[in-house]
Design an enzyme around this catalytic site. Structure first.
Site, PDB file in Angstrom:
ATOM      1  N   GLU A  35       0.809  -1.230   0.000  1.00  0.00           N
ATOM      2  CA  GLU A  35       0.000   0.000   0.000  1.00  0.00           C
ATOM      3  C   GLU A  35       0.840   1.276   0.000  1.00  0.00           C
ATOM      4  OE1 GLU A  35      -0.851  -2.681   1.834  1.00  0.00           O
ATOM      5  OE2 GLU A  35      -3.013  -2.740   2.195  1.00  0.00           O
ATOM      6  N   GLY A  36       2.082   1.196   0.484  1.00  0.00           N
ATOM      7  CA  GLY A  36       2.967   2.375   0.421  1.00  0.00           C
ATOM      8  C   GLY A  36       3.226   2.749  -1.032  1.00  0.00           C
ATOM      9  N   HIS A  37       3.623   1.746  -1.820  1.00  0.00           N
ATOM     10  CA  HIS A  37       3.843   1.988  -3.251  1.00  0.00           C
ATOM     11  C   HIS A  37       2.534   2.425  -3.923  1.00  0.00           C
ATOM     12  CE1 HIS A  37       6.864  -1.314  -2.344  1.00  0.00           C
ATOM     13  NE2 HIS A  37       7.645  -0.369  -2.820  1.00  0.00           N
ATOM     14  N   VAL A 176       2.743   5.378   4.584  1.00  0.00           N
ATOM     15  CA  VAL A 176       1.556   4.543   4.780  1.00  0.00           C
ATOM     16  C   VAL A 176       1.897   3.488   5.835  1.00  0.00           C
ATOM     17  CG1 VAL A 176      -0.072   2.963   3.690  1.00  0.00           C
ATOM     18  CG2 VAL A 176       0.836   4.906   2.404  1.00  0.00           C
TER      19      VAL A 176
HETATM   20  P1  AMP Z   1      11.201   0.503  -2.507  1.00  0.00           P
HETATM   21  O1  AMP Z   1      10.472  -0.419  -3.436  1.00  0.00           O
HETATM   22  O2  AMP Z   1      11.311   0.004  -1.117  1.00  0.00           O
HETATM   23  O3  AMP Z   1      12.492   1.020  -3.086  1.00  0.00           O
HETATM   24  O4  AMP Z   1      10.264   1.779  -2.396  1.00  0.00           O
HETATM   25  C1  AMP Z   1       9.873   2.492  -3.518  1.00  0.00           C
HETATM   26  C2  AMP Z   1       9.226   3.771  -3.101  1.00  0.00           C
HETATM   27  O5  AMP Z   1       8.095   3.496  -2.293  1.00  0.00           O
HETATM   28  C3  AMP Z   1      10.162   4.673  -2.276  1.00  0.00           C
HETATM   29  O6  AMP Z   1       9.982   6.030  -2.674  1.00  0.00           O
HETATM   30  C4  AMP Z   1       9.682   4.431  -0.883  1.00  0.00           C
HETATM   31  O7  AMP Z   1       9.935   5.504  -0.003  1.00  0.00           O
HETATM   32  C5  AMP Z   1       8.187   4.265  -1.098  1.00  0.00           C
HETATM   33  N1  AMP Z   1       7.597   3.572   0.041  1.00  0.00           N
HETATM   34  C6  AMP Z   1       7.948   2.365   0.554  1.00  0.00           C
HETATM   35  N2  AMP Z   1       7.226   2.084   1.646  1.00  0.00           N
HETATM   36  C7  AMP Z   1       6.403   3.141   1.849  1.00  0.00           C
HETATM   37  C8  AMP Z   1       5.415   3.459   2.829  1.00  0.00           C
HETATM   38  N3  AMP Z   1       5.127   2.639   3.834  1.00  0.00           N
HETATM   39  N4  AMP Z   1       4.756   4.644   2.716  1.00  0.00           N
HETATM   40  C9  AMP Z   1       5.051   5.490   1.696  1.00  0.00           C
HETATM   41  N5  AMP Z   1       5.962   5.253   0.753  1.00  0.00           N
HETATM   42  C10 AMP Z   1       6.636   4.099   0.821  1.00  0.00           C
END
Ligand code: AMP
Length: 281
Positions: A35-37, A176
């Site tokens: 859900e963050g992504h 998130v």
């Molecule tokens: P990653 O796949 O971990 O490299 O994350 C890709 C993008 O998603 C980055 O900009 C992260 O900061 C963002 N992201 C990962 N987890 C979250 C979260 N819980 N809430 C908001 N953005 C997130």
């Protein structure tokens, strides 16, 4: 939705759209979407005509003893999530496509890296800055979306596009969280049940700090002490750091003032977790 693995194919798809005046929103990720992504994708969808999602586990940003090989992957599920968010292109290159040979140039980040995760992950942000410079040059987005879960990354990326005059607007997206406050992360799947229970205490310690600040505390050392005591009692994880800086410059402060960040990392046996709050006084 098209899934594209070759740089040239993506450039050929995007060039005519850009010429038509379409606004391109870009969400770089390492996949295993949650859900963050999804929040990044929704924000991008709201404000752009074309959405490019990249899924690339970038070896350059992993240290020798980190989880590059076991980083979780599930392309079928990621495809479905991307479809649900009306993504136009998934860019899913191989390592060979991105780095066909030993790089002759990489980006070295000079500031904002000698603190927080930069200390325990030497070279990590150089790897991030290098791959993002490549991705920005491949996609030419109008806007790129980054989550504040990785607040140091946001600070580094803002420095990167400003210093190297990369014409892209960086959009910060709020963290998130799970219902109990744990920041969503692809790495949360590593956690054992007991660790998952304790993981909520990271955010709880940040909330404790927030309350103390709302009550008037302005001394970073007192807040750090409060959080350290709380986390030491509440978890078996090892506190890697609890640090307080100005944001996004990430400079030490004697007193809370202006925009500040409190960030922490706790290493459990199965995974190392990070979290933060950013606030303005
Ligand atoms: P990653 O796949 O971990 O490299 O994350 C890709 C993008 O998603 C980055 O900009 C992260 O900061 C963002 N992201 C990962 N987890 C979250 C979260 N819980 N809430 C908001 N953005 C997130």
């Amino acid at each position: 939705m098209k899934i594209i693995t070759r740089i040239e194919d993506l450039q050929n798809e995007l060039a005519p759209l850009r010429n038509e005046g379409k606004q391109i929103g870009f969400v770089p990720t390492m996949g295993y979407l949650h859900e963050g992504h999804e929040k990044l994708l929704s924000e991008a969808r709201r404000n752009n005509d074309v959405i490019v999602l990249s899924i690339f586990v970038n070896p350059l940003q992993f240290g020798a003893n980190e989880d590059l090989d076991k980083y979780p992957r599930d392309m079928d599920r990621d495809e479905q999530v991307a479809k649900n968010h009306d993504v136009d292109f998934i860019f899913f290159p191989t390592v060979q496509e991105m780095y066909p040979e030993e790089p002759s140039v990489t980006v070295k980040v000079m500031k904002r890296t000698n603190v927080l995760c930069g200390t325990s992950r030497p070279g990590h942000f150089d790897g991030v800055a290098t791959v993002l410079t490549k991705l920005f040059n491949i996609v030419h987005p109008d806007r790129a979306y980054f989550g504040l879960k990785d607040a140091q990354q946001v600070a580094v990326v803002e420095g990167l596009v400003s210093d190297l005059n990369i014409p892209v607007e960086i959009v910060r997206v709020e963290i998130v969280r799970e219902e109990d406050g744990l920041a969503k992360s692809s790495r949360n799947v590593y956690l054992l049940e007991e660790e998952r229970q304790e993981a909520k205490e990271l955010n709880a310690s940040l909330q404790l700090a927030k309350t103390s600040i709302q009550d008037g505390e302005r001394n970073p050392e007192i807040i750090r002490k409060l959080m350290t005591e709380y986390l030491t009692k509440a978890t078996n994880g090892k506190i890697d750091y609890i640090e307080i800086y100005s944001y996004p410059s990430l400079e030490p402060i004697k007193e809370l003032q202006g925009q500040c960040i409190i960030a922490l990392a706790v290493a459990f046996k199965s995974a190392r977790l990070i979290d933060n709050i950013i606030f303005t006084i």
